[in-house]
Scaffold this motif. Structure first.
Motif, PDB file in Angstrom:
ATOM      1  N   ALA A 119       0.811  -1.209   0.000  1.00 18.88           N
ATOM      2  CA  ALA A 119       0.000   0.000   0.000  1.00 18.88           C
ATOM      3  C   ALA A 119       0.850   1.267   0.000  1.00 18.88           C
ATOM      4  N   MET A 120       2.126   1.151   0.359  1.00 22.03           N
ATOM      5  CA  MET A 120       3.002   2.322   0.391  1.00 22.03           C
ATOM      6  C   MET A 120       3.775   2.520  -0.902  1.00 22.03           C
ATOM      7  N   ALA A 121       3.921   1.484  -1.687  1.00 22.51           N
ATOM      8  CA  ALA A 121       4.756   1.541  -2.883  1.00 22.51           C
ATOM      9  C   ALA A 121       4.311   2.672  -3.806  1.00 22.51           C
ATOM     10  N   GLY A 122       5.258   3.508  -4.189  1.00 25.41           N
ATOM     11  CA  GLY A 122       4.997   4.589  -5.125  1.00 25.41           C
ATOM     12  C   GLY A 122       4.444   5.849  -4.496  1.00 25.41           C
ATOM     13  N   ARG A 123       4.085   5.807  -3.216  1.00 24.44           N
ATOM     14  CA  ARG A 123       3.528   7.005  -2.572  1.00 24.44           C
ATOM     15  C   ARG A 123       4.612   8.045  -2.330  1.00 24.44           C
ATOM     16  N   GLU A 124       4.188   9.276  -2.193  1.00 25.38           N
ATOM     17  CA  GLU A 124       5.110  10.346  -1.862  1.00 25.38           C
ATOM     18  C   GLU A 124       5.644  10.152  -0.437  1.00 25.38           C
ATOM     19  N   LEU A 125       6.966  10.213  -0.277  1.00 22.41           N
ATOM     20  CA  LEU A 125       7.565  10.080   1.051  1.00 22.41           C
ATOM     21  C   LEU A 125       7.071  11.202   1.969  1.00 22.41           C
ATOM     22  N   ALA A 126       6.905  12.396   1.415  1.00 24.09           N
ATOM     23  CA  ALA A 126       6.431  13.524   2.219  1.00 24.09           C
ATOM     24  C   ALA A 126       5.043  13.245   2.782  1.00 24.09           C
ATOM     25  N   GLU A 127       4.203  12.601   2.003  1.00 26.50           N
ATOM     26  CA  GLU A 127       2.855  12.274   2.459  1.00 26.50           C
ATOM     27  C   GLU A 127       2.895  11.229   3.567  1.00 26.50           C
ATOM     28  N   VAL A 128       3.712  10.184   3.386  1.00 24.43           N
ATOM     29  CA  VAL A 128       3.803   9.109   4.369  1.00 24.43           C
ATOM     30  C   VAL A 128       4.342   9.621   5.697  1.00 24.43           C
ATOM     31  N   CYS A 129       5.316  10.516   5.641  1.00 27.25           N
ATOM     32  CA  CYS A 129       5.994  10.980   6.854  1.00 27.25           C
ATOM     33  C   CYS A 129       5.426  12.287   7.408  1.00 27.25           C
ATOM     34  N   GLY A 130       4.517  12.901   6.680  1.00 26.89           N
ATOM     35  CA  GLY A 130       3.901  14.122   7.169  1.00 26.89           C
ATOM     36  C   GLY A 130       4.757  15.360   7.000  1.00 26.89           C
ATOM     37  N   PHE A 131       5.615  15.399   5.951  1.00 29.67           N
ATOM     38  CA  PHE A 131       6.412  16.590   5.686  1.00 29.67           C
ATOM     39  C   PHE A 131       5.531  17.664   5.061  1.00 29.67           C
ATOM     40  N   ALA A 132       5.786  18.896   5.426  1.00 31.02           N
ATOM     41  CA  ALA A 132       5.002  19.996   4.866  1.00 31.02           C
ATOM     42  C   ALA A 132       5.350  20.250   3.409  1.00 31.02           C
ATOM     43  N   GLU A 133       6.569  19.943   3.005  1.00 26.67           N
ATOM     44  CA  GLU A 133       7.016  20.159   1.627  1.00 26.67           C
ATOM     45  C   GLU A 133       8.041  19.106   1.269  1.00 26.67           C
ATOM     46  N   GLY A 134       8.631  19.238   0.093  1.00 27.68           N
ATOM     47  CA  GLY A 134       9.658  18.288  -0.321  1.00 27.68           C
ATOM     48  C   GLY A 134       9.121  17.102  -1.091  1.00 27.68           C
ATOM     49  N   ARG A 135       8.109  17.355  -1.951  1.00 26.01           N
ATOM     50  CA  ARG A 135       7.559  16.276  -2.753  1.00 26.01           C
ATOM     51  C   ARG A 135       8.542  15.908  -3.863  1.00 26.01           C
ATOM     52  N   GLY A 136       8.278  14.773  -4.504  1.00 20.98           N
ATOM     53  CA  GLY A 136       9.163  14.308  -5.562  1.00 20.98           C
ATOM     54  C   GLY A 136      10.023  13.133  -5.145  1.00 20.98           C
ATOM     55  N   ARG A 137       9.985  12.767  -3.876  1.00 20.37           N
ATOM     56  CA  ARG A 137      10.675  11.575  -3.388  1.00 20.37           C
ATOM     57  C   ARG A 137       9.623  10.523  -3.087  1.00 20.37           C
ATOM     58  N   ARG A 138       9.884   9.299  -3.492  1.00 24.47           N
ATOM     59  CA  ARG A 138       8.839   8.301  -3.330  1.00 24.47           C
ATOM     60  C   ARG A 138       9.271   7.156  -2.430  1.00 24.47           C
ATOM     61  N   VAL A 139       8.314   6.330  -2.100  1.00 23.85           N
ATOM     62  CA  VAL A 139       8.553   5.112  -1.328  1.00 23.85           C
ATOM     63  C   VAL A 139       8.708   3.959  -2.310  1.00 23.85           C
ATOM     64  N   TRP A 140       9.803   3.253  -2.189  1.00 33.01           N
ATOM     65  CA  TRP A 140      10.115   2.131  -3.073  1.00 33.01           C
ATOM     66  C   TRP A 140       9.707   0.827  -2.400  1.00 33.01           C
ATOM     67  N   ALA A 141       9.352  -0.151  -3.221  1.00 25.17           N
ATOM     68  CA  ALA A 141       9.055  -1.488  -2.709  1.00 25.17           C
ATOM     69  C   ALA A 141      10.292  -2.376  -2.764  1.00 25.17           C
ATOM     70  N   ASP A 142      11.197  -2.105  -3.685  1.00 27.48           N
ATOM     71  CA  ASP A 142      12.386  -2.940  -3.878  1.00 27.48           C
ATOM     72  C   ASP A 142      13.634  -2.190  -3.422  1.00 27.48           C
ATOM     73  N   LEU A 143      14.309  -2.738  -2.426  1.00 22.48           N
ATOM     74  CA  LEU A 143      15.487  -2.086  -1.872  1.00 22.48           C
ATOM     75  C   LEU A 143      16.608  -1.980  -2.888  1.00 22.48           C
ATOM     76  N   GLY A 144      16.872  -3.062  -3.632  1.00 22.57           N
ATOM     77  CA  GLY A 144      17.955  -3.037  -4.606  1.00 22.57           C
ATOM     78  C   GLY A 144      17.772  -1.948  -5.647  1.00 22.57           C
ATOM     79  N   ASP A 145      16.539  -1.812  -6.138  1.00 23.23           N
ATOM     80  CA  ASP A 145      16.262  -0.767  -7.129  1.00 23.23           C
ATOM     81  C   ASP A 145      16.473   0.618  -6.530  1.00 23.23           C
ATOM     82  N   ALA A 146      16.038   0.801  -5.282  1.00 23.34           N
ATOM     83  CA  ALA A 146      16.200   2.105  -4.633  1.00 23.34           C
ATOM     84  C   ALA A 146      17.666   2.462  -4.465  1.00 23.34           C
ATOM     85  N   LEU A 147      18.481   1.495  -4.040  1.00 23.11           N
ATOM     86  CA  LEU A 147      19.907   1.764  -3.848  1.00 23.11           C
ATOM     87  C   LEU A 147      20.579   2.110  -5.168  1.00 23.11           C
ATOM     88  N   ALA A 148      20.232   1.377  -6.232  1.00 25.39           N
ATOM     89  CA  ALA A 148      20.845   1.626  -7.537  1.00 25.39           C
ATOM     90  C   ALA A 148      20.458   2.995  -8.092  1.00 25.39           C
TER      91      ALA A 148
END
Length: 332
Positions: free
Chosen positions: A38-67
């Motif tokens: 349910a978190m995959a692809g969501r905005e990290l700012a939305e998940v964590c409650g940041f007031a700004e800083g959109r454009g970063r997402r939540v990844w489902a695959d760790l290897g892809d995120a690291l690369a």
């Protein structure tokens, strides 16, 4: 240069870590990873409650995120079991990314799980990255702090730590973790299945003994219920008299007939306040108490974030908090 960090695990502690990384100038939180579909692809700012800083997402695959994100470090807050977390740690280390984790069994695994410890250490050496586990306990209150206090001693004979916590002031998952509201029979079943247990006492006992050069003959971890002798309540629970209101867990390390280390974790709804106390028996003997105790979630997140610069400066492999210089608040 700011330290680029990926937060892995976006539960309550992971989100608290992410918020600290976001607010401190020395860090750049570049993304998050969580296995919850349910978190995959969501905005990290939305998940964590940041007031700004959109454009970063939540990844489902760790290897892809690291690369894709090429972080300097990962802060890992996913679970207590080393066996379950080990593949995630190895993925990071083999990619050359250092890790600070809240996994309690990773705090000092060399005696309890030597094969896994060796495997993780080798992954770090192969990837040229380091990993350390920290948090309030284990990681600080029952190991790093008492070890630091022994620096003024000519001789140490025993180390004792006692943590009293009013569980009613903690969030509901913590209250349930210490068995609040269970019948004594349900408590016994939960202890047997591992559902009620503060993970990390054994690791802290063995870390202290290792630092002091004590070869222990026996390590015990005894769990007992705290039974309410009168009704107790928190904002979330009402506990009738006769039911469990919390736990008393004691980890002990013996050398012959001598108790070298004794760690007491005493957390229950209705406890008369909270404090953390360290006693060192030796030359000199000393006692230090923190009235009110350390704030669990905030302190754990702070310890994780403040350890990131330390682990990046450390040699590769599996480390413990006793192997590194003490962390301090690092605003960047």
């Amino acid at each position: 240069m700011r330290i680029r960090v990926v937060q892995v695990g976006l539960g309550p502690i992971g989100v608290t870590v992410a918020r600290q990384l976001e607010e401190r100038e020395g860090f750049e939180l570049v993304g998050g990873v969580d296995l919850d579909p349910a978190m995959a692809g969501r905005e990290l700012a939305e998940v964590c409650g940041f007031a700004e800083g959109r454009g970063r997402r939540v990844w489902a695959d760790l290897g892809d995120a690291l690369a894709e994100l090429a972080p300097d470090a990962v802060t890992l807050c996913t679970g207590s079991s080393l066996a379950r977390v080990a593949p995630t740690v190895e993925t990071c280390l083999l990619a050359g990314v250092s890790v600070v984790s809240t996994t309690e069994e990773l705090a000092f695994p060399w005696l309890a799980q030597p094969e896994l410890a060796q495997r993780i250490d080798q992954a770090g050496r192969r990837g040229g990255a380091a990993v350390v586990a920290t948090g309030i306990n284990p990681g600080f209150a029952m190991d790093a702090l008492p070890l630091a206090l022994t620096a003024v001693c000519r001789r140490v004979d025993a180390v004792r730590v006692y943590r009293l916590q009013d569980a009613g002031r903690r969030r509901l998952p913590f209250q349930l973790k210490v068995g609040a509201g269970l019948t004594p029979e349900e408590f016994a079943d939960q202890v047997a299945s591992g559902g009620v247990r503060h993970v990390g006492l054994r690791e802290s006992v063995e870390m202290i003994a290792s630092a002091m050069g004590w070869e222990l003959d026996e390590v015990t971890d005894v769990i007992q219920p705290r039974i309410a002798d009168q009704p107790q309540r928190s904002d979330e629970l009402e506990i009738p008299a006769g039911r469990v209101c919390g736990v008393l867990q004691v980890g002990t390390g013996r050398q012959g007939d001598r108790v070298r280390v004794r760690l007491g974790f005493d957390a229950w709804v209705g406890a008369p306040g909270s404090y953390d106390e360290v006693q060192i028996e030796g030359e000199p003997s000393l006692r230090s108490r923190v009235e009110g105790g350390f704030p669990g979630d905030l302190a754990t997140a702070s310890l994780v974030v403040n350890a990131v610069p330390r682990v990046l400066a450390a040699p590769p492999g599996l480390l413990t908090v006793k192997d590194m210089p003490p962390a301090h608040c690092w605003p960047g």
